[in-house]
Design an enzyme around this catalytic site. Structure first.
Site, PDB file in Angstrom:
ATOM      1  N   ALA A 234      74.037  13.748  62.851  1.00 52.09           N
ATOM      2  CA  ALA A 234      74.666  14.782  63.687  1.00 52.09           C
ATOM      3  C   ALA A 234      74.827  14.275  65.118  1.00 52.09           C
ATOM      4  O   ALA A 234      75.896  14.433  65.731  1.00 52.09           O
ATOM      5  CB  ALA A 234      73.832  16.062  63.667  1.00 52.09           C
TER       6      ALA A 234
ATOM      7  N   GLN B 272      67.051  10.411  59.321  1.00 55.12           N
ATOM      8  CA  GLN B 272      66.508  10.489  57.957  1.00 55.12           C
ATOM      9  C   GLN B 272      67.429   9.824  56.923  1.00 55.12           C
ATOM     10  O   GLN B 272      66.983   9.474  55.839  1.00 55.12           O
ATOM     11  CB  GLN B 272      66.320  11.960  57.565  1.00 55.12           C
ATOM     12  CG  GLN B 272      65.447  12.757  58.506  1.00 55.12           C
ATOM     13  CD  GLN B 272      64.008  12.292  58.491  1.00 55.12           C
ATOM     14  OE1 GLN B 272      63.408  12.181  57.440  1.00 55.12           O
ATOM     15  NE2 GLN B 272      63.471  11.994  59.654  1.00 55.12           N
TER      16      GLN B 272
ATOM     17  N   TYR C 193      87.951  27.383  33.109  1.00 56.43           N
ATOM     18  CA  TYR C 193      88.684  28.618  33.401  1.00 56.43           C
ATOM     19  C   TYR C 193      89.422  29.086  32.137  1.00 56.43           C
ATOM     20  O   TYR C 193      89.259  28.510  31.066  1.00 56.43           O
ATOM     21  CB  TYR C 193      89.618  28.391  34.597  1.00 56.43           C
ATOM     22  CG  TYR C 193      88.836  28.167  35.882  1.00 56.43           C
ATOM     23  CD1 TYR C 193      88.048  29.188  36.410  1.00 56.43           C
ATOM     24  CD2 TYR C 193      88.845  26.939  36.531  1.00 56.43           C
ATOM     25  CE1 TYR C 193      87.304  28.996  37.565  1.00 56.43           C
ATOM     26  CE2 TYR C 193      88.101  26.738  37.693  1.00 56.43           C
ATOM     27  CZ  TYR C 193      87.335  27.772  38.204  1.00 56.43           C
ATOM     28  OH  TYR C 193      86.587  27.584  39.332  1.00 56.43           O
TER      29      TYR C 193
ATOM     30  N   ARG D 267      87.538  14.633  47.020  1.00 53.00           N
ATOM     31  CA  ARG D 267      86.675  14.754  48.197  1.00 53.00           C
ATOM     32  C   ARG D 267      86.939  13.664  49.229  1.00 53.00           C
ATOM     33  O   ARG D 267      86.705  13.869  50.421  1.00 53.00           O
ATOM     34  CB  ARG D 267      85.212  14.758  47.740  1.00 53.00           C
ATOM     35  CG  ARG D 267      84.836  16.053  47.041  1.00 53.00           C
ATOM     36  CD  ARG D 267      83.548  15.904  46.265  1.00 53.00           C
ATOM     37  NE  ARG D 267      83.716  15.010  45.129  1.00 53.00           N
ATOM     38  CZ  ARG D 267      82.726  14.596  44.351  1.00 53.00           C
ATOM     39  NH1 ARG D 267      81.493  14.972  44.613  1.00 53.00           N
ATOM     40  NH2 ARG D 267      82.960  13.807  43.318  1.00 53.00           N
TER      41      ARG D 267
HETATM   42  C1  LIG Z   1      85.725  21.908  47.418  1.00 53.47           C
HETATM   43  C2  LIG Z   1      86.342  21.641  46.088  1.00 53.47           C
HETATM   44  C3  LIG Z   1      87.216  22.564  45.550  1.00 53.47           C
HETATM   45  C4  LIG Z   1      87.822  22.303  44.311  1.00 53.47           C
HETATM   46  N1  LIG Z   1      88.754  23.175  43.837  1.00 53.47           N
HETATM   47  C5  LIG Z   1      89.478  22.849  42.737  1.00 53.47           C
HETATM   48  C6  LIG Z   1      90.619  23.603  42.370  1.00 53.47           C
HETATM   49  O1  LIG Z   1      91.042  24.510  43.081  1.00 53.47           O
HETATM   50  N2  LIG Z   1      91.255  23.256  41.221  1.00 53.47           N
HETATM   51  C7  LIG Z   1      90.867  22.188  40.462  1.00 53.47           C
HETATM   52  O2  LIG Z   1      91.484  21.908  39.435  1.00 53.47           O
HETATM   53  N3  LIG Z   1      89.823  21.417  40.832  1.00 53.47           N
HETATM   54  C8  LIG Z   1      89.141  21.705  41.956  1.00 53.47           C
HETATM   55  N4  LIG Z   1      88.152  20.871  42.391  1.00 53.47           N
HETATM   56  C9  LIG Z   1      87.902  19.615  41.654  1.00 53.47           C
HETATM   57  C10 LIG Z   1      88.736  18.476  42.269  1.00 53.47           C
HETATM   58  O3  LIG Z   1      90.111  18.677  42.102  1.00 53.47           O
HETATM   59  C11 LIG Z   1      88.366  17.119  41.636  1.00 53.47           C
HETATM   60  O4  LIG Z   1      88.682  17.148  40.276  1.00 53.47           O
HETATM   61  C12 LIG Z   1      86.895  16.794  41.793  1.00 53.47           C
HETATM   62  O5  LIG Z   1      86.481  16.996  43.125  1.00 53.47           O
HETATM   63  C13 LIG Z   1      86.605  15.351  41.380  1.00 53.47           C
HETATM   64  O6  LIG Z   1      87.367  14.470  42.154  1.00 53.47           O
HETATM   65  P1  LIG Z   1      86.713  13.637  43.387  1.00 53.47           P
HETATM   66  O7  LIG Z   1      85.508  12.960  42.822  1.00 53.47           O
HETATM   67  O8  LIG Z   1      87.798  12.703  43.795  1.00 53.47           O
HETATM   68  O9  LIG Z   1      86.348  14.636  44.424  1.00 53.47           O
HETATM   69  C14 LIG Z   1      87.516  21.119  43.601  1.00 53.47           C
HETATM   70  C15 LIG Z   1      86.624  20.206  44.166  1.00 53.47           C
HETATM   71  C16 LIG Z   1      86.048  20.447  45.398  1.00 53.47           C
HETATM   72  C17 LIG Z   1      85.139  19.431  45.995  1.00 53.47           C
HETATM   73  S1  SF4 Z   2      81.016  13.863  51.990  1.00 54.69           S
HETATM   74 FE1  SF4 Z   2      79.956  15.537  50.954  1.00 54.69          FE
HETATM   75  S2  SF4 Z   2      80.801  17.376  51.898  1.00 54.69           S
HETATM   76 FE2  SF4 Z   2      82.206  15.705  52.427  1.00 54.69          FE
HETATM   77  S3  SF4 Z   2      83.760  15.761  50.833  1.00 54.69           S
HETATM   78 FE3  SF4 Z   2      82.221  14.302  50.166  1.00 54.69          FE
HETATM   79  S4  SF4 Z   2      80.872  15.535  48.902  1.00 54.69           S
HETATM   80 FE4  SF4 Z   2      82.046  16.985  50.085  1.00 54.69          FE
END
Ligand SMILES: Cc1cc2nc3c(=O)[nH]c(=O)nc-3n(C[C@H](O)[C@H](O)[C@H](O)COP(=O)(O)O)c2cc1C
Ligand code: SF4
Length: 480
Positions: free
Chosen positions: A396, A423, A175, A322
């Protein structure tokens, strides 16, 4: 091999005046749940309440636009006007009511806004096209720069007025602030371009402005991509040169994310092929470059692994993104010895980020039906017990059976194959798909312990339905 202790993760930490009860963090995640005018909606509050109940120390609320020229999608949450304060206060109150501290993420999309690029209204450090959208922004003038720097400060002040305990400046993921830092996106020949130091000037000005508006006590977190992870982009060694100046300007915590728009393999929101905690080495490098706390992020699903990272001194806090969508109760489950009940995120990205970015839909999770629907999701047992037939024993059907049983219904699950799992049993076989195996076997064992009557090797036909006339039939044969 994990240490099997949570002592380090659960230890408190103080950042300026903000005392966190533990070192687990929910990072900002866009939801698209805001109202159409960018104000906080009831659905967003309900989503956040559910997350806050999980017992994490710090919750960072999603991208929030500091200026209309930086909105990534038209319904992005806003902080560019006083009219947003009332809704934002509801959000911070909701987070507080469950004992977590709240930070608001301050965001400007720069060129990474399809919405503004299409209208010819996106701005950036240089007129270099977005790698994702193929359209170029208008190069910012010095007046634009001044206006956006001030907008970050004013938005930070509004966050404070709305009761947030901290702000996070979003300088990651491609960004506007990353665009200034990037040699690929910033081709300026004035004092805001050139080498890493020149390219960091805009970020420095934003941090200084935010600090001057929020005062000395208020914590300021800076989220950076520790590297762009793209050919020709800046590296972790490059950014480590300028991080000390970011701290000097008023940053209290560095959140060490990675990647930019266009990084191969969507590494910012890493798919399942990336190991849990794969990004920790970059947090370590950042930590070696600064003397302030560092947040590690990237595929954390296991609180014990997070504990180990903190114990080793590789990071001071750990973010679970996530995982908080897949199971907001995971930390409480681990704390109360119920780790085997944790629904681990399978890093499929289908329900969350792909739905958001590709379909412009609202946040969901492929394996947690409650996510994004907290406002309408039934929690208490149904008033009227029904006889429910679920046809199809894949994910599901298993999930529908479990949820129907949880609501007190009398459930029969029919699967024409010999075993449950559908699956996903095959999808979990290739290397690196262990998370799928854990998920589907977890679901199967929960169904077996839930009182659902399971009928394998049993195809269902119309005659059977007419004969037994269940109240509800759920057809869950999607993947077959
Ligand atoms: C649905 C979604 C929306 C996200 N929106 C943002 C956001 O608004 N700002 C940001 O800095 N990172 C955003 N991210 C990145 C997450 O903050 C995080 O860095 C990324 O998912 C990796 O972490 P994780 O592996 O624990 O999910 C988003 C990630 C996901 C999955
Ligand atoms: S399981 Fe899949 S849909 Fe749910 S948070 Fe993790 S990556 Fe996203």
């Amino acid at each position: 091999m994990t240490t099997k202790t949570l002592t380090n993760l659960l230890s408190p930490i103080k950042i300026r005046t903000m005392e966190l009860k533990n070192r687990s963090v929910m990072p900002a995640m866009g939801t698209n749940l805001a109202n159409n005018d960018g104000t906080v909606s009831d659905a967003l509050v309900a989503y956040m309440r559910r997350r806050a109940q999980g017992g994490l120390g710090l919750i960072i609320s999603e991208v929030t636009a500091v200026h209309p020229s930086g909105i990534a999608i038209d319904t992005e949450l806003g902080a560019y006007d006083d009219r947003f304060i009332e809704g934002l206060a509801k959000l911070s109150n909701t987070i507080h009511s469950n004992g977590a501290k709240a930070a608001l993420q301050l965001h400007h999309a720069g060129r990474e806004s399809f919405f503004l690029l299409q209208k010819g209204e996106a701005i950036g450090p240089s007129a270099v096209p977005s790698l994702v959208y193929g359209m170029a922004p208008r190069e910012m003038t010095k007046d634009d720069i001044k206006e956006i720097v001030e907008a970050f400060g004013t938005a930070a002040y509004r966050a404070k007025q709305a009761g947030f305990d901290a702000v996070e400046i979003h300088a990651a993921h491609g960004y506007l602030l990353t665009q200034f830092l990037s040699p690929l996106a910033n081709k300026r020949t004035d004092e805001y371009g050139g080498d890493m130091f020149g390219r960091s000037r805009f970020v420095l000005e934003v941090i200084s402005e935010v600090r001057s508006r929020v005062g000395d006590d208020f914590p300021v977190i800076l989220r950076v991509s520790a590297e762009e992870s793209i050919k020709g982009g800046y590296t972790v060694d490059d950014i480590c040169q300028v991080l000390p100046s970011f701290v000097q300007a008023g940053t209290d915590v560095i959140h060490a994310s990675l990647g930019t728009h266009g990084s191969p393999a969507g590494i910012t929101i890493a798919p399942v092929e990336y190991e849990p905690g794969f990004n920790v080495w970059r947090a370590r490098k950042v930590k070696d470059a600064v003397h302030v706390p560092v947040i590690a992020v990237g595929r954390f699903t296991d609180p014990y692994l997070a504990d180990e990272v903190i114990a080793k001194g590789d990071a001071d806090l750990v973010a679970f993104g996530r995982q908080m969508l897949a199971d907001p109760d995971f930390l409480e489950k681990a704390k109360s010895g119920r780790s085997d009940e944790i629904r681990e995120c399978i890093a499929c990205n289908q329900g969350c980020i792909e739905r958001l970015m590709l379909e412009l839909g609202k946040i969901r999770c492929a394996i947690n039906p409650e996510t994004g629907q907290e406002l309408i999701y039934p929690r208490t047992p149904a008033k009227e017990k029904k006889r429910v037939w679920v046809i199809g024993g894949g994910p599901a059907g298993l999930t529908a059976s479990l949820e129907a049983a949880r609501l007190g219904h009398d459930v029969d699950l029919f699967e024409m194959g010999k075993e449950l799992g559908g699956q996903v049993l095959y999808a979990s076989i290739p290397p690196a798909k262990d998370a799928y195996r854990k998920w589907i076997h977890g679901l199967i064992s929960q169904v077996k312990n839930s009182g659902v009557k399971v009928h394998t090797s049993t195809p269902v036909n119309e005659g059977m339905i007419e004969d037994k006339s269940p109240d509800v039939v759920i057809l869950a044969t999607g993947g077959a």
